[in-house]
Design a protein around this motif. Structure first.
Motif: not given
Length: 231
Positions: A3-9, A47-50, A52-60
């Motif tokens: 979900s969206g966050s005010l922190v810029k990633y 970093p955020r990790e989640w 989705e559809d069996g795939q691992l995503w990372v967002q710094y």
């Protein structure tokens, strides 16, 4: 997607489609040379990790310096999110607390990019504020629990007093009934005593009159005999 966050990633990065790929990706990421600012940012805002559809995503978190326009946009986003999520303007509101926390994290990110020491100091301020809020929440919950216990005890005490009051009222009613019965018994006994006394007085009076009458008759007879001439 998160979900969206005010922190810029930064743009999310696909790590792998399996758990093993995640381990390898972490190893390669550790080997990747990063700047000191990025290291500090990642320690402050992990970093955020989640998955989705069996795939691992990372967002710094983004390491791009903020401009004056970015700050204005942050303020507008904050106001917009407060309205969209219907945050309360006053009092305790978890939504408002969450949005302002995100806004403060974004300000820390922007300041850290320009001055890492200042960002770390703000991080200490943020953590201290959160600790204070957590302490206040604990104190508030303890106060609520204490108040509830006292209210329950008061309610229990009130119930016991009401039951005791009803019992005393019933006992009082029984005693009043006994008093009324005793009063009626006393009145009847007194009435009977008066009637008996009057009857005895009447009988005594009649007996006295009878004896007096007999005495008068005997006296008259005796006087008659004494006044008769002798032969």
């Amino acid at each position: 997607m998160q979900s969206g966050s005010l922190v810029k990633y930064n743009t999310p990065i696909l790590v792998s489609t399996t758990g093993a790929g995640k381990k390898n990706q972490k190893k390669s990421a550790a080997e990747k040379q990063t700047t000191q600012t990025e290291d500090i940012l990642n320690s402050i805002l992990p970093p955020r990790e989640w998955t989705e559809d069996g795939q691992l995503w990372v967002q710094y978190v983004s390491s791009t310096p903020a401009t004056r326009l970015d700050v204005i946009n942050l303020q507008e986003q904050l106001d917009r999110q407060l309205q969209i999520r219907q945050a309360r303007e006053t009092g305790i509101c978890s939504v408002r607390e969450e949005l302002y926390s995100q806004c403060f994290d974004e300000l820390i990110r922007q300041i850290t990019i320009n001055c890492a020491e200042r960002g770390l100091l703000l991080l200490r301020v943020r953590d201290e504020a959160r600790m204070a809020i957590a302490s206040y929440e604990t104190l508030y919950e303890s106060s609520i629990a204490y108040g509830i216990r006292k209210a329950l005890m008061a309610e229990q005490r009130r119930t016991e007093l009401n039951a005791k009051l009803k019992k005393l009222a019933s006992t009082n009613q029984d005693l009043r009934q006994q008093i009324d019965n005793l009063k009626r018994t006393i009145e009847v006994t007194h009435q009977r005593s008066v009637e008996k006394r009057e009857a005895e007085e009447n009988a005594h009076k009649e007996e006295v009159e009878r004896i007096q009458k007999t005495n008068d008759q005997l006296k008259t007879t005796l006087e008659t005999m004494l006044s008769a001439p002798k032969k």
